[in-house]
Design an enzyme around this catalytic site. Structure first.
Site, mmCIF file in Angstrom:
data_model
loop_
_atom_site.group_PDB
_atom_site.id
_atom_site.type_symbol
_atom_site.label_atom_id
_atom_site.label_comp_id
_atom_site.label_asym_id
_atom_site.label_seq_id
_atom_site.Cartn_x
_atom_site.Cartn_y
_atom_site.Cartn_z
ATOM 1 N N ASP A 72 0.813 -1.217 0.000
ATOM 2 C CA ASP A 72 0.000 0.000 0.000
ATOM 3 C C ASP A 72 0.845 1.265 0.000
ATOM 4 O O ASP A 72 2.063 1.220 0.143
ATOM 5 C CB ASP A 72 -0.954 0.005 1.201
ATOM 6 C CG ASP A 72 -0.284 -0.492 2.480
ATOM 7 O OD1 ASP A 72 0.947 -0.358 2.585
ATOM 8 O OD2 ASP A 72 -0.981 -1.005 3.370
ATOM 9 N N ASP A 141 -7.454 -4.056 14.798
ATOM 10 C CA ASP A 141 -8.799 -4.419 14.337
ATOM 11 C C ASP A 141 -8.766 -5.508 13.264
ATOM 12 O O ASP A 141 -9.771 -5.783 12.611
ATOM 13 C CB ASP A 141 -9.549 -3.184 13.820
ATOM 14 C CG ASP A 141 -8.855 -2.521 12.630
ATOM 15 O OD1 ASP A 141 -7.816 -3.045 12.171
ATOM 16 O OD2 ASP A 141 -9.347 -1.483 12.152
ATOM 17 N N HIS A 143 -7.133 -5.561 10.422
ATOM 18 C CA HIS A 143 -7.018 -5.184 9.008
ATOM 19 C C HIS A 143 -5.660 -5.584 8.446
ATOM 20 O O HIS A 143 -4.654 -5.556 9.142
ATOM 21 C CB HIS A 143 -7.293 -3.684 8.803
ATOM 22 C CG HIS A 143 -6.172 -2.776 9.229
ATOM 23 N ND1 HIS A 143 -6.214 -2.038 10.385
ATOM 24 C CD2 HIS A 143 -4.993 -2.475 8.635
ATOM 25 C CE1 HIS A 143 -5.102 -1.325 10.487
ATOM 26 N NE2 HIS A 143 -4.333 -1.575 9.444
ATOM 27 N N GLU A 148 -9.622 -2.126 5.589
ATOM 28 C CA GLU A 148 -10.238 -1.866 6.884
ATOM 29 C C GLU A 148 -11.439 -2.794 7.112
ATOM 30 O O GLU A 148 -11.926 -3.435 6.174
ATOM 31 C CB GLU A 148 -10.696 -0.402 6.939
ATOM 32 C CG GLU A 148 -9.591 0.616 6.660
ATOM 33 C CD GLU A 148 -8.669 0.846 7.852
ATOM 34 O OE1 GLU A 148 -8.628 0.003 8.762
ATOM 35 O OE2 GLU A 148 -7.998 1.885 7.884
#
EC number: 3.5.99.6
Length: 270
Positions: A72, A141, A143, A148
């Protein structure tokens, strides 16, 4: 899915680095048939990168015939900005190893046409025969890359809006000022990662314990994108003891038992 439980972050990093080096050596890559590696940024892989740099300096592994694709990049951050993922990768890894600059692929977050950039990135991966080994870390979380919670588990490389949680977490790299953190990114999709022949995810720290528990014991769920790894025929998670805090005792003991002969990083490079 394999779960390798190491005592601490240092051993986790060494295991991951040795695994990568062993895979590259076993493939015996050439210019015509290179080894294709997917790479992450963030704090999780830093120890692995340091170990890989040492292995490269010692002549244990070469990156001359390795092609890399990063996961990314932020949108709108100049390439030479100290917190761009271009800067991160060159400062922490690429400039210290024998990789050819033309073999490094990182998404361009400043492209005029971001959708075309994402499509081109997917095409480049396909053109070199796909990714042999995709490495990654996860957020608290769950991800993976910038996929996400709520991301499609079949998603491809695309533009993503970052959650407030991720922006707050990443603000530590931007003088703890959330207003300096880019709000969008370009990222490989969950489906892009799952297309790799192998996937290795590094998980460390108490703050990742719930995400690891979901990844190993939970159902496949778009709200925890790491759970998609359960669908991969060759998925591996290497973690430290701290990240195991939420696992059931039975789960912990099971993986410790079946992987007991493979826990020492030295067993990977013989």
């Amino acid at each position: 899915m394999r779960l390798i439980i190491e005592p601490n972050y240092e051993q986790l990093s060494k295991w991951a680095a040795n695994y990568v080096a062993a895979k590259i050596k076993a493939a015996n890559p050439t210019a015509e048939k290179p080894f294709v590696l997917g790479l992450p940024t963030g704090s999780s892989p830093l120890g692995m990168y340091k170990n890989l740099i040492e292995l490269n300096k010692q002549g244990v592994v070469s990156f001359q015939n390795v092609i890399t694709f990063n996961m990314d990049e932020y949108v709108g951050l100049p390439k030479d900005h100290p917190e761009s993922y271009h800067s991160f990768m060159w400062n922490n890894f690429f400039s210290h190893i024998d990789i050819k600059p033309e073999n490094v692929n990182i998404l361009n977050g400043n492209a005029e046409d971001l959708e075309a950039e994402c499509a081109s990135y997917e095409a480049r991966m396909k053109a070199v025969g796909g990714v042999d080994l995709f490495l990654g870390g996860i957020g608290p979380d769950g991800h993976i890359a910038f996929n996400e919670p709520g991301s499609s588990l079949s998603s491809r490389t695309r533009i993503k809006t970052l959650t407030t949680d991720t922006i707050i977490a990443n603000s530590r790299f931007f003088d703890n000022d959330v207003n300096k953190v880019p709000k969008t990114s370009v990222t490989v999709g969950v489906g892009t990662v799952l297309d790799a022949k192998e996937v290795l995810i590094m998980v460390n720290g108490h703050n990742k314990a719930r995400a690891l528990q979901q990844a190993v014991e939970g159902a496949v769920n778009q709200m925890w994108t790491i759970t998609a790894l359960q669908l991969h025929p060759k998925g591996i998670i290497v973690c430290d003891e701290a990240a195991c805090a939420d696992l059931k005792v039975g789960t912990y003991n099971y993986f410790k038992d079946i992987e007991k002969d493979h826990l020492c990083p030295c067993s990977l490079l013989k």
